[in-house]
Scaffold this motif. Sequence first.
Motif, mmCIF file in Angstrom:
data_model
loop_
_atom_site.group_PDB
_atom_site.id
_atom_site.type_symbol
_atom_site.label_atom_id
_atom_site.label_comp_id
_atom_site.label_asym_id
_atom_site.label_seq_id
_atom_site.Cartn_x
_atom_site.Cartn_y
_atom_site.Cartn_z
ATOM 1 N N GLN A 38 1.566 -21.551 7.800
ATOM 2 C CA GLN A 38 1.788 -22.759 8.602
ATOM 3 C C GLN A 38 2.649 -22.403 9.798
ATOM 4 O OE1 GLN A 38 3.485 -26.088 6.462
ATOM 5 N NE2 GLN A 38 2.641 -27.529 7.942
ATOM 6 N N ALA A 39 2.085 -22.633 10.971
ATOM 7 C CA ALA A 39 2.810 -22.424 12.214
ATOM 8 C C ALA A 39 3.473 -23.739 12.630
ATOM 9 C CB ALA A 39 1.861 -21.942 13.299
ATOM 10 N N PRO A 40 4.525 -23.688 13.426
ATOM 11 C CA PRO A 40 5.201 -24.916 13.853
ATOM 12 C C PRO A 40 4.229 -25.879 14.536
ATOM 13 C CG PRO A 40 6.533 -23.013 14.402
ATOM 14 C CD PRO A 40 5.213 -22.480 13.922
ATOM 15 N N GLY A 41 4.253 -27.123 14.098
ATOM 16 C CA GLY A 41 3.408 -28.136 14.697
ATOM 17 C C GLY A 41 1.965 -28.117 14.252
ATOM 18 N N LYS A 42 1.638 -27.227 13.322
ATOM 19 C CA LYS A 42 0.256 -27.127 12.846
ATOM 20 C C LYS A 42 0.181 -27.394 11.347
ATOM 21 C CE LYS A 42 -1.381 -23.918 16.385
ATOM 22 N NZ LYS A 42 -2.113 -22.649 16.633
ATOM 23 N N GLU A 43 -1.028 -27.679 10.881
ATOM 24 C CA GLU A 43 -1.238 -27.898 9.459
ATOM 25 C C GLU A 43 -1.236 -26.559 8.712
ATOM 26 O OE1 GLU A 43 -4.003 -31.957 9.680
ATOM 27 O OE2 GLU A 43 -4.815 -30.095 8.875
ATOM 28 N N ARG A 44 -0.919 -26.651 7.438
ATOM 29 C CA ARG A 44 -0.986 -25.473 6.584
ATOM 30 C C ARG A 44 -2.448 -25.052 6.449
ATOM 31 N NH1 ARG A 44 2.933 -25.199 1.444
ATOM 32 N NH2 ARG A 44 4.293 -25.846 3.173
ATOM 33 N N GLU A 45 -2.731 -23.767 6.645
ATOM 34 C CA GLU A 45 -4.113 -23.304 6.613
ATOM 35 C C GLU A 45 -4.290 -22.161 5.621
ATOM 36 O OE1 GLU A 45 -5.306 -21.797 10.424
ATOM 37 O OE2 GLU A 45 -3.845 -20.184 10.407
ATOM 38 N N PRO A 46 -5.460 -22.090 5.004
ATOM 39 C CA PRO A 46 -5.716 -21.015 4.049
ATOM 40 C C PRO A 46 -5.875 -19.672 4.751
ATOM 41 C CG PRO A 46 -7.700 -22.294 4.392
ATOM 42 C CD PRO A 46 -6.616 -23.000 5.137
ATOM 43 N N VAL A 47 -5.431 -18.635 4.083
ATOM 44 C CA VAL A 47 -5.527 -17.283 4.615
ATOM 45 C C VAL A 47 -6.407 -16.414 3.714
ATOM 46 C CG1 VAL A 47 -4.252 -15.176 5.177
ATOM 47 C CG2 VAL A 47 -3.282 -17.418 5.734
ATOM 48 N N ALA A 48 -6.087 -16.369 2.424
ATOM 49 C CA ALA A 48 -6.824 -15.491 1.512
ATOM 50 C C ALA A 48 -6.694 -15.996 0.089
ATOM 51 C CB ALA A 48 -6.306 -14.053 1.601
ATOM 52 N N TYR A 94 2.930 -18.649 2.739
ATOM 53 C CA TYR A 94 3.196 -19.142 1.397
ATOM 54 C C TYR A 94 2.156 -18.610 0.413
ATOM 55 C CZ TYR A 94 5.801 -22.778 3.933
ATOM 56 O OH TYR A 94 6.666 -23.463 4.762
ATOM 57 N N CYS A 95 2.574 -18.375 -0.812
ATOM 58 C CA CYS A 95 1.598 -18.148 -1.864
ATOM 59 C C CYS A 95 1.505 -19.419 -2.718
ATOM 60 C CB CYS A 95 1.926 -16.931 -2.710
ATOM 61 S SG CYS A 95 3.529 -16.939 -3.524
ATOM 62 N N ALA A 96 0.341 -19.597 -3.316
ATOM 63 C CA ALA A 96 0.064 -20.804 -4.079
ATOM 64 C C ALA A 96 -0.719 -20.452 -5.327
ATOM 65 C CB ALA A 96 -0.717 -21.797 -3.229
ATOM 66 N N ALA A 97 -0.521 -21.252 -6.383
ATOM 67 C CA ALA A 97 -1.173 -20.973 -7.660
ATOM 68 C C ALA A 97 -1.614 -22.263 -8.341
ATOM 69 C CB ALA A 97 -0.215 -20.214 -8.583
ATOM 70 N N GLU A 98 -2.379 -22.096 -9.399
ATOM 71 C CA GLU A 98 -2.931 -23.194 -10.201
ATOM 72 C C GLU A 98 -3.914 -23.997 -9.365
ATOM 73 O OE1 GLU A 98 -1.788 -23.056 -13.330
ATOM 74 O OE2 GLU A 98 -3.368 -24.427 -13.979
ATOM 75 N N LEU A 99 -5.009 -23.328 -9.019
ATOM 76 C CA LEU A 99 -6.032 -23.926 -8.179
ATOM 77 C C LEU A 99 -6.919 -24.855 -8.996
ATOM 78 C CD1 LEU A 99 -7.653 -24.062 -5.530
ATOM 79 C CD2 LEU A 99 -8.885 -22.020 -6.296
ATOM 80 N N ASN A 105 -8.358 -26.175 0.391
ATOM 81 C CA ASN A 105 -7.641 -27.448 0.470
ATOM 82 C C ASN A 105 -6.276 -27.275 -0.189
ATOM 83 O OD1 ASN A 105 -6.611 -30.010 0.321
ATOM 84 N ND2 ASN A 105 -8.488 -30.942 -0.459
ATOM 85 N N PRO A 106 -5.176 -27.348 0.581
ATOM 86 C CA PRO A 106 -3.851 -27.110 -0.011
ATOM 87 C C PRO A 106 -3.473 -28.125 -1.071
ATOM 88 C CG PRO A 106 -3.653 -27.918 2.240
ATOM 89 C CD PRO A 106 -5.101 -27.594 2.027
ATOM 90 N N ALA A 107 -4.102 -29.294 -1.053
ATOM 91 C CA ALA A 107 -3.800 -30.316 -2.063
ATOM 92 C C ALA A 107 -4.269 -29.901 -3.458
ATOM 93 C CB ALA A 107 -4.429 -31.646 -1.681
ATOM 94 N N ASN A 108 -5.098 -28.865 -3.549
ATOM 95 C CA ASN A 108 -5.660 -28.439 -4.836
ATOM 96 C C ASN A 108 -4.802 -27.426 -5.572
ATOM 97 O OD1 ASN A 108 -7.891 -30.106 -4.570
ATOM 98 N ND2 ASN A 108 -9.144 -28.534 -3.603
#
Length: 120
Positions: A38-48, A94-99, A105-108
């Motif tokens: 997530q860059a300043p002023g932008k939405e969180r986006e998936p990378v990998a 950021y890293c994220a888990a429990e998809l 979709n970051p909400a998932n």
Amino acid sequence: VQLVESGGGSVQAGGSLRLSCAVSGYTDCNYAMSWYRQAPGKEREPVALIFANPGRTEYADSVAGRFTVSRDNAKNTVYLQMNSLKPEDTAMYYCAAELRGNWRNPANYMFWGQGTQVTV
């Protein structure tokens, strides 16, 4: 579940960084993991994304061919190797888990780390 990112920093364009995400709280390694930014002023986006065994991966078009996601199940750690970095890669990662659903979709995701800053 706890996720702790590290490895961020400042690098010149064209340089490389390797991010790490240490995972705790799972009883096995049967979980998919993702990297977002997530860059300043932008939405969180998936990378990998990296699935559990055998570790199939997916990438955002903007990083495909430059970034590589991997995991070391023995160390409960997921990595993001970033090469040929560009100024537009500057963001908090950021890293994220429990998809639970589409990985883009970051909400998932149920669990997130605190992030590590990358500046190019």
